[in-house]
Design an enzyme around this catalytic site. Structure first.
Site, PDB file in Angstrom:
ATOM      1  N   PRO A   1      85.362  13.444  71.191  1.00  0.00           N
ATOM      2  CA  PRO A   1      86.080  12.175  71.352  1.00  0.00           C
ATOM      3  C   PRO A   1      85.691  11.440  72.640  1.00  0.00           C
ATOM      4  O   PRO A   1      85.386  12.074  73.653  1.00  0.00           O
ATOM      5  CB  PRO A   1      87.549  12.599  71.385  1.00  0.00           C
ATOM      6  CG  PRO A   1      87.588  13.907  70.692  1.00  0.00           C
ATOM      7  CD  PRO A   1      86.267  14.565  70.946  1.00  0.00           C
ATOM      8  N   VAL A   2      85.698  10.107  72.541  1.00  0.00           N
ATOM      9  CA  VAL A   2      85.236   9.253  73.642  1.00  0.00           C
ATOM     10  C   VAL A   2      86.401   8.881  74.570  1.00  0.00           C
ATOM     11  O   VAL A   2      87.538   8.719  74.108  1.00  0.00           O
ATOM     12  CB  VAL A   2      84.622   7.964  73.027  1.00  0.00           C
ATOM     13  CG1 VAL A   2      84.228   6.961  74.098  1.00  0.00           C
ATOM     14  CG2 VAL A   2      83.417   8.329  72.159  1.00  0.00           C
TER      15      VAL A   2
ATOM     16  N   ALA B   1      88.114  10.569  76.624  1.00  0.00           N
ATOM     17  CA  ALA B   1      89.174  11.498  76.239  1.00  0.00           C
ATOM     18  C   ALA B   1      89.468  12.566  77.280  1.00  0.00           C
ATOM     19  O   ALA B   1      90.356  13.382  77.097  1.00  0.00           O
ATOM     20  CB  ALA B   1      88.793  12.159  74.914  1.00  0.00           C
ATOM     21  N   GLY B   2      88.689  12.599  78.370  1.00  0.00           N
ATOM     22  CA  GLY B   2      88.879  13.663  79.362  1.00  0.00           C
ATOM     23  C   GLY B   2      88.086  14.909  79.007  1.00  0.00           C
ATOM     24  O   GLY B   2      88.347  15.995  79.523  1.00  0.00           O
ATOM     25  N   LEU B   3      87.082  14.749  78.098  1.00  0.00           N
ATOM     26  CA  LEU B   3      86.309  15.897  77.630  1.00  0.00           C
ATOM     27  C   LEU B   3      84.839  15.826  78.069  1.00  0.00           C
ATOM     28  O   LEU B   3      84.019  16.626  77.616  1.00  0.00           O
ATOM     29  CB  LEU B   3      86.382  15.990  76.099  1.00  0.00           C
ATOM     30  CG  LEU B   3      87.799  16.168  75.517  1.00  0.00           C
ATOM     31  CD1 LEU B   3      87.768  16.056  74.002  1.00  0.00           C
ATOM     32  CD2 LEU B   3      88.389  17.504  75.944  1.00  0.00           C
ATOM     33  N   ALA B   4      84.528  14.879  78.937  1.00  0.00           N
ATOM     34  CA  ALA B   4      83.165  14.719  79.473  1.00  0.00           C
ATOM     35  C   ALA B   4      82.122  14.469  78.384  1.00  0.00           C
ATOM     36  O   ALA B   4      80.969  14.881  78.520  1.00  0.00           O
ATOM     37  CB  ALA B   4      82.759  15.920  80.338  1.00  0.00           C
ATOM     38  N   GLY B   5      82.523  13.805  77.313  1.00  0.00           N
ATOM     39  CA  GLY B   5      81.597  13.506  76.215  1.00  0.00           C
ATOM     40  C   GLY B   5      80.390  12.714  76.695  1.00  0.00           C
ATOM     41  O   GLY B   5      79.245  13.087  76.435  1.00  0.00           O
ATOM     42  N   GLY B   6      80.625  11.633  77.405  1.00  0.00           N
ATOM     43  CA  GLY B   6      79.538  10.787  77.919  1.00  0.00           C
ATOM     44  C   GLY B   6      78.709  11.527  78.954  1.00  0.00           C
ATOM     45  O   GLY B   6      77.478  11.438  78.958  1.00  0.00           O
TER      46      GLY B   6
ATOM     47  N   ASP C   1      81.135  14.746  86.588  1.00  0.00           N
ATOM     48  CA  ASP C   1      81.160  15.839  85.602  1.00  0.00           C
ATOM     49  C   ASP C   1      79.774  16.223  85.097  1.00  0.00           C
ATOM     50  O   ASP C   1      79.620  17.234  84.404  1.00  0.00           O
ATOM     51  CB  ASP C   1      81.983  15.419  84.365  1.00  0.00           C
ATOM     52  CG  ASP C   1      83.464  15.379  84.652  1.00  0.00           C
ATOM     53  OD1 ASP C   1      83.895  15.965  85.660  1.00  0.00           O
ATOM     54  OD2 ASP C   1      84.193  14.755  83.849  1.00  0.00           O
TER      55      ASP C   1
ATOM     56  N   LYS D   1      83.849  19.515  77.459  1.00  0.00           N
ATOM     57  CA  LYS D   1      84.475  20.499  78.360  1.00  0.00           C
ATOM     58  C   LYS D   1      85.981  20.225  78.433  1.00  0.00           C
ATOM     59  O   LYS D   1      86.452  19.128  78.119  1.00  0.00           O
ATOM     60  CB  LYS D   1      83.867  20.434  79.773  1.00  0.00           C
ATOM     61  CG  LYS D   1      84.129  19.114  80.536  1.00  0.00           C
ATOM     62  CD  LYS D   1      85.347  19.164  81.442  1.00  0.00           C
ATOM     63  CE  LYS D   1      85.607  17.850  82.148  1.00  0.00           C
ATOM     64  NZ  LYS D   1      86.774  17.110  81.863  1.00  0.00           N
TER      65      LYS D   1
HETATM   66  O1  C5P Z   1      82.111  10.222  88.342  1.00  0.00           O
HETATM   67  P1  C5P Z   1      82.638   9.446  87.189  1.00  0.00           P
HETATM   68  O2  C5P Z   1      81.885   8.166  86.981  1.00  0.00           O
HETATM   69  O3  C5P Z   1      82.786  10.246  85.958  1.00  0.00           O
HETATM   70  O4  C5P Z   1      84.124   9.033  87.619  1.00  0.00           O
HETATM   71  C1  C5P Z   1      84.790   7.921  87.078  1.00  0.00           C
HETATM   72  C2  C5P Z   1      85.775   7.397  88.117  1.00  0.00           C
HETATM   73  O5  C5P Z   1      86.806   8.366  88.347  1.00  0.00           O
HETATM   74  C3  C5P Z   1      85.164   7.155  89.478  1.00  0.00           C
HETATM   75  O6  C5P Z   1      84.653   5.860  89.569  1.00  0.00           O
HETATM   76  C4  C5P Z   1      86.334   7.358  90.414  1.00  0.00           C
HETATM   77  O7  C5P Z   1      87.102   6.183  90.488  1.00  0.00           O
HETATM   78  C5  C5P Z   1      87.178   8.402  89.705  1.00  0.00           C
HETATM   79  N1  C5P Z   1      86.956   9.754  90.250  1.00  0.00           N
HETATM   80  C6  C5P Z   1      87.527  10.104  91.473  1.00  0.00           C
HETATM   81  N2  C5P Z   1      87.316  11.359  91.980  1.00  0.00           N
HETATM   82  C7  C5P Z   1      86.586  12.269  91.313  1.00  0.00           C
HETATM   83  C8  C5P Z   1      86.002  11.945  90.054  1.00  0.00           C
HETATM   84  C9  C5P Z   1      86.214  10.673  89.556  1.00  0.00           C
HETATM   85  O8  C5P Z   1      88.206   9.300  92.098  1.00  0.00           O
HETATM   86  N3  C5P Z   1      86.407  13.473  91.840  1.00  0.00           N
END
Ligand code: C5P
Length: 305
Positions: A108-109, A111-116, A150, A11
């Site tokens: 890409p890993v 990367a800000g693309l929600a791959g995982g 995500d 995404k």
């Molecule tokens: O939810 P996810 O594990 O993908 O988020 C990774 C990290 O990004 C979280 O541990 C948190 O520190 C930060 N995050 C946040 N606010 C969000 C989404 C993510 O602070 N809305």
């Protein structure tokens, strides 16, 4: 033995605003997420004949994860593994056997693309089907919330025909949008990943002067009106990532100066930067230019499944 093949899409964020910090440390967001055509291939296998060799005396359901990228963890740190574990905990019941997950990575890993996150979502969706659980998309999204902010969007965009949503809360409160972006893309990143945690922690120390008007962007998408879409494609996380990582800011500048992009923006917490193009031809040309400058680059679109 039953096998299912799934596509786990990436995404981009068409805009992203941070509107507050919550008591649990997470940030309050306002964002529009859009699925892209780039996807990982997931093969999910459920073998009820296989007996787990684990320390519980073979009673538990075993999980095995394999990926095409040797540097990726295949244990509890992998969201696909976590998703399988969550499904076993909640819906495993008396089941015995093994879950094997193979992931061919194209997104890409880090990367800000929600791959995982997409991989986690695919495993939730896949096990729901393999075990005939009959869980609704809403129920799967709820489970996804426990895995990451995500993941619910990834469930929505992989399990329904919606490919775009307005998201608030931590990113998990979704309003599906009937009309998403209809453009071609080039996605590129420098040769490193960026920690989402770091970016969100640091954004608290940054003064945000310019914010997207998400509502105007939604109207723009509905009417396919670029004058409403492009000016509101703002990602406030750029304020930290572009300043801290010079390579990302250089990449954004290259996109603007060297390609025909109508708009250039960083996705999520970065470091992926994407350019938006009217035609596939323009996107392909841009992709070549960016690749020649030694960045990892892909052309994609926001439309194809
Ligand atoms: O939810 P996810 O594990 O993908 O988020 C990774 C990290 O990004 C979280 O541990 C948190 O520190 C930060 N995050 C946040 N606010 C969000 C989404 C993510 O602070 N809305």
């Amino acid at each position: 033995m039953a096998v299912i093949h799934l596509r786990s899409y990436g995404k981009i964020n068409l805009c992203l605003d941070v509107t507050g910090v919550r008591e649990d440390g997470y940030h309050q967001l306002e964002t529009i997420m859009q699925r892209i055509s780039l996807y990982d291939r997931i093969r999910l296998e459920w073998d009820s004949q296989a007996r787990s060799q684990d320390k519980d005396g073979g009673q538990a359901v075993a999980i095995q994860v394999r990926t095409s990228k040797p540097y990726l963890p295949t244990d509890e740190r992998n969201l696909a593994y976590k998703a399988a574990k969550l499904m076993i905990e909640r819906y495993g019941g008396q089941r015995q056997g093994s879950i094997s997950i193979s992931i061919i990575k194209n997104v890409p890993v880090s990367a800000g693309l929600a791959g995982g996150s997409g991989n986690g979502a695919a495993v939730l969706i896949g096990l729901n089907r393999l075990w005939n659980l009959g869980l609704t998309t809403r129920q799967l999204c709820r489970l996804g919330e426990e895995l990451g902010a995500d993941v619910p969007f990834c469930v929505l965009s992989q399990n329904t025909r919606y490919d775009c949503a307005y998201a608030t809360g931590r990113g998990e409160v979704l309003r599906p949008l009937r009309q998403g972006m209809k453009k071609h893309l080039v996605l590129a990143k420098p040769a490193f990943g960026v920690s989402t945690k770091e970016v969100f922690r640091q954004i608290d120390n940054v003064t945000i002067k310019e914010r997207p008007d998400c509502k105007a962007l939604i109207t723009g998408l509905k009417e396919q009106e670029e004058q409403l879409i492009y000016p509101n494609m703002i990602n406030v996380l750029e304020l930290y990532t572009l300043k801290k990582y010079e390579a990302v800011s250089r990449l954004k500048k290259l996109f603007i100066e060297e390609t025909a992009a109508g708009k250039v923006l960083m996705s999520g917490s970065g470091p992926t930067v994407f350019g938006v193009y009217d035609t596939q031809q323009d996107a392909k040309i841009a992709c070549e230019i960016i690749r020649k400058l030694k960045y990892e680059a892909y052309w994609a679109s926001t439309t194809k499944r």
